[in-house]
Write a protein that holds these residues in place. Structure first.
Motif, PDB file in Angstrom:
ATOM      1  N   ALA A 151      42.516 -36.254  -9.419  1.00 51.75           N
ATOM      2  CA  ALA A 151      43.110 -37.582  -9.560  1.00 51.75           C
ATOM      3  C   ALA A 151      44.169 -37.599 -10.664  1.00 51.75           C
ATOM      4  O   ALA A 151      44.399 -36.598 -11.350  1.00 51.75           O
ATOM      5  CB  ALA A 151      42.025 -38.602  -9.864  1.00 51.75           C
ATOM      6  N   ARG A 152      44.812 -38.732 -10.849  1.00 45.78           N
ATOM      7  CA  ARG A 152      45.817 -38.898 -11.898  1.00 45.78           C
ATOM      8  C   ARG A 152      45.159 -39.154 -13.256  1.00 45.78           C
ATOM      9  O   ARG A 152      45.796 -38.979 -14.294  1.00 45.78           O
ATOM     10  CB  ARG A 152      46.760 -40.044 -11.531  1.00 45.78           C
ATOM     11  N   SER A 153      43.917 -39.581 -13.215  1.00 45.31           N
ATOM     12  CA  SER A 153      43.165 -39.797 -14.452  1.00 45.31           C
ATOM     13  C   SER A 153      41.967 -38.864 -14.475  1.00 45.31           C
ATOM     14  O   SER A 153      41.427 -38.496 -13.420  1.00 45.31           O
ATOM     15  CB  SER A 153      42.672 -41.247 -14.534  1.00 45.31           C
ATOM     16  N   ASP A 190      42.482 -43.642  -7.424  1.00 42.92           N
ATOM     17  CA  ASP A 190      42.908 -43.931  -8.792  1.00 42.92           C
ATOM     18  C   ASP A 190      42.989 -45.434  -9.050  1.00 42.92           C
ATOM     19  O   ASP A 190      43.011 -46.239  -8.108  1.00 42.92           O
ATOM     20  CB  ASP A 190      44.280 -43.299  -9.044  1.00 42.92           C
ATOM     21  N   ASP A 191      43.076 -45.794 -10.319  1.00 37.33           N
ATOM     22  CA  ASP A 191      43.372 -47.177 -10.667  1.00 37.33           C
ATOM     23  C   ASP A 191      44.787 -47.500 -10.188  1.00 37.33           C
ATOM     24  O   ASP A 191      45.683 -46.636 -10.185  1.00 37.33           O
ATOM     25  CB  ASP A 191      43.286 -47.372 -12.182  1.00 37.33           C
ATOM     26  N   LYS A 192      45.002 -48.746  -9.768  1.00 40.32           N
ATOM     27  CA  LYS A 192      46.264 -49.135  -9.146  1.00 40.32           C
ATOM     28  C   LYS A 192      47.469 -48.755  -9.994  1.00 40.32           C
ATOM     29  O   LYS A 192      48.481 -48.223  -9.488  1.00 40.32           O
ATOM     30  CB  LYS A 192      46.251 -50.645  -8.878  1.00 40.32           C
ATOM     31  N   HIS A 226      38.641 -40.213 -12.698  1.00 45.25           N
ATOM     32  CA  HIS A 226      38.495 -40.332 -11.255  1.00 45.25           C
ATOM     33  C   HIS A 226      38.506 -38.978 -10.524  1.00 45.25           C
ATOM     34  O   HIS A 226      38.580 -38.951  -9.299  1.00 45.25           O
ATOM     35  CB  HIS A 226      39.575 -41.249 -10.683  1.00 45.25           C
ATOM     36  N   HIS A 227      38.442 -37.877 -11.260  1.00 47.09           N
ATOM     37  CA  HIS A 227      38.291 -36.584 -10.602  1.00 47.09           C
ATOM     38  C   HIS A 227      36.948 -36.533  -9.876  1.00 47.09           C
ATOM     39  O   HIS A 227      35.954 -37.093 -10.340  1.00 47.09           O
ATOM     40  CB  HIS A 227      38.375 -35.445 -11.616  1.00 47.09           C
ATOM     41  N   PRO A 235      41.824 -38.676  -3.791  1.00 51.65           N
ATOM     42  CA  PRO A 235      41.292 -39.355  -4.969  1.00 51.65           C
ATOM     43  C   PRO A 235      41.557 -40.856  -4.893  1.00 51.65           C
ATOM     44  O   PRO A 235      42.473 -41.309  -4.194  1.00 51.65           O
ATOM     45  CB  PRO A 235      42.066 -38.717  -6.131  1.00 51.65           C
ATOM     46  N   ALA A 293      48.453 -35.336  -7.783  1.00 51.56           N
ATOM     47  CA  ALA A 293      47.085 -35.655  -7.395  1.00 51.56           C
ATOM     48  C   ALA A 293      46.891 -35.246  -5.941  1.00 51.56           C
ATOM     49  O   ALA A 293      47.836 -35.230  -5.148  1.00 51.56           O
ATOM     50  CB  ALA A 293      46.795 -37.131  -7.580  1.00 51.56           C
ATOM     51  N   ASP A 307      47.792 -46.404 -12.109  1.00 52.77           N
ATOM     52  CA  ASP A 307      47.958 -44.967 -12.295  1.00 52.77           C
ATOM     53  C   ASP A 307      48.747 -44.304 -11.176  1.00 52.77           C
ATOM     54  O   ASP A 307      49.234 -43.178 -11.338  1.00 52.77           O
ATOM     55  CB  ASP A 307      46.596 -44.284 -12.435  1.00 52.77           C
ATOM     56  N   TYR A 308      48.897 -44.975 -10.049  1.00 55.12           N
ATOM     57  CA  TYR A 308      49.676 -44.403  -8.955  1.00 55.12           C
ATOM     58  C   TYR A 308      51.161 -44.271  -9.316  1.00 55.12           C
ATOM     59  O   TYR A 308      51.906 -43.542  -8.651  1.00 55.12           O
ATOM     60  CB  TYR A 308      49.511 -45.244  -7.683  1.00 55.12           C
TER      61      TYR A 308
END
Length: 220
Positions: free
Chosen positions: A93-95, A172-174, A98-99, A170, A183, A176-177
């Motif tokens: 993921a980007r964070s 992600d939080d909105k 959230h991996h 993944p 990702a 973070d996209y």
């Protein structure tokens, strides 16, 4: 019945949207592997043992030494929990939070009985060997009486089961996209590498067809 009834024992609570109770899906997960982990409680102490297995219908077969603690305890009819897991991909993921991973796992609940007749024991060992590597049983020497005598084989009846499956990208939080961070999924596949001859292999003995077939299949 094509699904296992949802009960307190097999109900998936955490990540319930990934729960699967369909027998055909659970059987596919079981049939895709050959290594399991069996857990049980003895004298108030939990134990977990990795071992090879095979499925035939609603039965699971495992084997071990006649002196094995697992074999001796399971023969008493105590409750058994049996787990098989396949890891299909890393989900990046980007964070960091959230991996995740894409996976298929099945949890089986049941009880075991010992197989005592040599013919039935031999049949179960054939199933386990063939699940280990298809075609291998007919290439090798069959178990002799001494080997059968020192081996315990258990038949585990599947009484209840459930599975969990994760697929896809993944989440992600909105916000973070919008980050400039790669990702996606990094797939994992089990493969067989080049077979390595036993140092004591008799000269002139070629790689067995089952081994060569497995290796060639991995290269595709």
């Amino acid at each position: 019945m094509s699904t296992y009834p949802i009960e307190e024992k097999n109900k998936v609570v955490r990540g319930a949207k990934r729960a699967v109770y369909d027998k055909s899906v659970i059987n596919e997960i079981l049939d895709a592997g050959f290594l399991c982990h069996i857990s049980f409680v003895m004298n108030g102490q939990p134990f977990m043992i990795p071992t090879a297995y095979a499925r035939h219908g609603e039965k699971i077969y495992v084997h071990g030494s006649v002196k094995s603690r697992t074999m001796l305890e399971a023969q008493k009819g105590i409750p058994i929990c049996f787990c098989v897991t396949h890891l299909d991909a890393l989900v990046l993921a980007r964070s960091a939070f959230h991996h995740s991973v894409n996976y298929r796992s099945a949890i089986i609940y049941g009880s075991a009985r010992p197989i005592t007749k040599d013919e039935d024991k031999n049949d179960a060992l054939r199933l386990i060997t063939e699940n280990f590597l298809k075609g291998r049983w007919d290439e090798v020497r069959q178990p002799n009486q001494k080997e059968l005598d020192i081996t315990s084989v258990l038949e585990i009846t599947i009484e209840s089961a459930s599975a969990k499956v994760r697929t896809g990208d993944p989440v992600d939080d909105k916000e973070d996209y919008e980050l400039d961070i790669w990702a996606g999924q990094l797939p994992l596949q089990p493969i067989y590498a080049q077979p390595i001859d036993d140092e004591l292999l008799k000269e002139g003995v070629r790689t067995s067809p089952s081994v060569q077939l497995a290796f060639e299949g991995s290269k595709r």
